[in-house]
Write an enzyme that holds these catalytic residues in place. Structure first.
Site, PDB file in Angstrom:
ATOM      1  N   HIS A  57       0.827  -1.218   0.000  1.00 28.01           N
ATOM      2  CA  HIS A  57       0.000   0.000   0.000  1.00 28.01           C
ATOM      3  C   HIS A  57       0.857   1.262   0.000  1.00 28.01           C
ATOM      4  CE1 HIS A  57      -3.728  -2.274   0.698  1.00 28.01           C
ATOM      5  NE2 HIS A  57      -3.016  -3.012   1.518  1.00 28.01           N
ATOM      6  N   ASN A 130     -10.120  -3.624   2.023  1.00 28.88           N
ATOM      7  CA  ASN A 130      -9.838  -3.491   0.603  1.00 28.88           C
ATOM      8  C   ASN A 130     -11.132  -3.213  -0.151  1.00 28.88           C
ATOM      9  OD1 ASN A 130      -7.020  -3.956   0.671  1.00 28.88           O
ATOM     10  ND2 ASN A 130      -7.310  -6.164   0.654  1.00 28.88           N
TER      11      ASN A 130
END
Length: 486
Positions: A57, A130
Site C-alpha cells: 500500500h 480493501n
C-alpha cells in the site's frame, strides 16, 4: 496595496539565516567550509525527508470527512460512535494500490486499500480493508511469501509472472480473489467508484454483552465504474496519478464522495455452525442468509493540507478497536493485529500515535514514555508506572472485552479445502461480456509465465471451479485441455 512583511527564514533552532543561496566557502572558489551549519542542517534533513515507504500500500491518497449514523444498531454494539441516529464522527480515509511502489501507476490491476480512521469519543477505531470482500490467503504465516511474489525479482529487479502464478497455483485458496482481480472490478475507474469491505469477520458486543459476528460493507454512492485493460494502460503512461487527482479535484469542487456503510449481522452461535467457515477470508457470507443492514453514511469533504503529514504519516491498524468492537478468530486477521502496529513502529517511529493525524481526538492517557521523536510533554512530571498511589490513570472494567469459549489441542490446522464453489459461482454470475473480459485478462496476464507446468497447475483450478472457465483460458494459452482434465 502594501504587501505584508514576510517572515524571516530561520534554522530549525530558530536562528535567522543570512544567506540561503550561497554556501560558506574559503574565498570565491572554495572549498566549502564545514562550519556552514545551515548547509549541513539542510543536507542532513534532506537525506532523511523520506520515511521508508510502506511495504504494501505504498502508493495512496487520502481525505478527511465524517461518518453519520442513519440507523439504530445499538442492539448489536455498544460502540459509542454508533450509539445514536444522527451522531457524527470525524474521520480520515486513505485509498491505495497494494503491490506497487510509491511511484507506480494508480491504474494497476491490483486490489485497492480502503483504510478508515474514526476519531471517536472513546479513542480511534480503524477499519483497514480493501475494495474486495475476499483475499488471496487466509493465514498470516503465508503473507510474507505472497507479497514477495508481488514484488521485484531479486535477480532481474523486474516483476516475475512465474513467481506470481506459481504461488497462486500452489495456493488454491487464492482462486476466489484471483477471479475478482482479473474481472472488470480489478481496475476501478476512480477511488470514488469502488466499494470498500472489512473483508474479515469481526465481533460486535452490546450493553448486555451479547455477541454478534459482523461483516462490513461500504457501498459507493457514486456507482461502480471500472477501467478496461487498454484504457488503464494508456492512463498509466499519460497520468499515473489519475485516481489521486480525481479524488482531490472532486472534493475541491464540492462534489463530496460518499459511501453507505451496511453490515451483515450473524448471531454468535449461528456463525460458529454456519455451512462454511465465516472466519475464512477467502470466502464471502451469503447476503441471502444474512442481508445487509444499513448503519450510516461516510462523506469525504476536505483535502489534506500537507500530503506527508496527513497521508504518508497516517497509520492504520485493524487492532485499533473501541469498546463494543472486537476481533474474531480469523487467522489472517490475528496476524494483522500484530503486523500493522509493528510496521508503523518501524516505518514512522515508536511515537507515531502522537502525530496529529493519528492522535485520538478524545485524548490518550498511557504510561508509555520516551522513544525517538517524542513530541509532546512525555507525561511531564506525572506518575510513570501502574499501579500507583498517586491517582494516575486506571483501567476501566466496563471496557473489558467480552470473552467466549475456545477449546482444542494445539496444532497447525488448515481450513477446509472447498476452494472452488464460490469462484465458480462468481464466474457463472458474471454477464457474458464480463466473463469474456475475465478470460482475456487472465490469458494476457498468464502469457508472461514461462513454465508450462505452472500454467497447467493454475488451469486445473479454473477448470475445477467451472469447466468452461478452465477450457476458455486453456484455449487462449494454447494448452491442450486434456492435460488439464488428466
Amino acid at each position: 496595496m502594501l504587501e505584508e512583511k514576510g517572515k524571516t527564514l530561520t534554522t530549525a533552532q530558530g536562528a535567522p539565516v543570512g544567506d540561503n543561496q550561497n554556501s560558506l566557502s574559503a574565498g570565491d572558489l572554495g572549498p566549502v567550509l564545514i562550519q556552514d551549519v545551515h548547509l549541513l542542517e539542510k543536507l542532513a534533513h534532506f537525506n532523511r525527508e523520506r520515511v521508508p515507504e510502506r511495504v504494501v500500500h505504498a502508493k495512496g491518497f487520502g481525505a478527511h470527512g465524517y461518518f453519520k449514523v442513519t440507523h439504530d444498531v445499538s442492539m448489536y454494539t455498544k460502540a459509542d460512535f454508533l450509539s445514536e441516529v444522527g451522531k457524527e464522527t470525524p474521520m480520515f480515509a486513505r485509498f491505495s494500490t497494494v503491490a506497487g511502489e510509491a511511484g507506480s501507476s494508480d491504474t494497476l490491476r491490483d486490489p485497492r486499500g480502503f483504510a478508515l480512521k474514526f476519531y471517536t469519543d472513546e479513542g480511534n477505531f480503524d477499519m483497514v480493508g480493501n475494495n474486495t470482500p475476499v483475499f488471496f490467503i487466509r493465514d498470516a504465516i503465508k503473507f510474507p511469501d505472497f507479497i514477495h511474489t508481488q514484488k521485484r525479482d531479486p535477480k532481474t529487479h523486474r516483476k516475475n509472472a512465474d513467481a506470481v502464478w506459481d504461488f497462486w497455483s500452489l495456493s488454491p485458496e487464492s482462486l476466489h480473489q484471483v477471479t475478482v482481480l482479473m474481472s472488470d472490478r480489478g481496475i476501478p475507474a476512480t477511488f470514488r467508484n469502488m466499494h470498500g469491505y472489512g473483508s474479515h469477520t469481526y465481533m460486535w458486543t452490546n450493553e448486555n454483552n451479547e455477541q454478534f459476528w459482523i461483516k462490513y460493507h461500504f457501498r459507493t454512492n457514486q456507482g461502480i465504474k471500472n477501467l478496461g485493460a487498454e484504457l488503464a494502460e494508456k492512463l498509466a503512461g499519460e497520468n499515473p496519478d489519475c485516481h489521486g487527482q480525481d479524488l482531490y479535484n472532486a472534493i475541491e469542487a464540492g462534489d463530496f464522495p460518499s459511501w453507505t456503510l451496511s453490515v451483515q449481522v450473524i448471531p454468535f452461535e449461528e456463525g460458529l455452525n454456519y455451512k462454511t467457515n465465516i472466519f475464512d477470508v477467502t470466502r464471502t457470507v451469503s447476503q441471502k442468509d444474512y442481508p445487509l443492514i444499513e448503519v450510516g453514511q461516510m462523506v469525504l469533504n476536505r483535502n489534506p493540507e500537507n500530503y506527508f503529514a496527513e497521508v504518508e504519516q497516517a497509520t492504520f491498524s485493524p487492532g485499533n478497536f473501541v469498546p463494543g468492537i472486537q476481533a474474531s478468530p480469523d487467522k489472517l486477521l490475528q496476524g494483522r493485529l500484530f503486523g500493522y502496529g509493528d510496521a508503523h513502529r518501524h516505518r514512522v517511529g515508536t511515537n507515531s500515535a502522537i502525530l496529529p493525524i493519528n492522535s485520538p481526538k478524545s485524548g490518550a492517557n498511557t504510561y508509555q514514555r520516551d522513544g525517538a521523536m517524542r513530541s509532546d510533554a512525555n507525561g511531564g512530571s506525572s506518575v510513570y508506572y501502574e499501579p500507583n498511589s498517586f491517582n494516575g490513570p486506571k483501567e476501566e472494567p466496563a471496557a473489558k472485552q467480552v470473552g467466549h469459549d475456545v477449546t482444542g489441542q494445539i496444532g497447525n490446522y488448515s481450513y477446509d479445502d472447498d476452494f472452488y464453489s464460490q469462484p465458480g459461482d462468481l464466474y457463472r454470475l458474471l454477464p457474458a461480456e464480463e466473463q469474456q473480459n475475465l478470460v482475456d485478462n487472465i490469458i494476457a496476464n498468464m502469457s508472461g509465465v514461462t513454465q508450462e507446468a505452472i500454467k497447467i497447475c493454475q488451469l486445473e483450478h479454473f477448470y475445477k471451479a467451472d469447466p468452461s472457465y478452465g477450457e476458455r483460458i486453456a484455449k487462449g494459452l494454447g494448452i491442450d485441455i486434456e492435460k488439464i482434465k488428466d
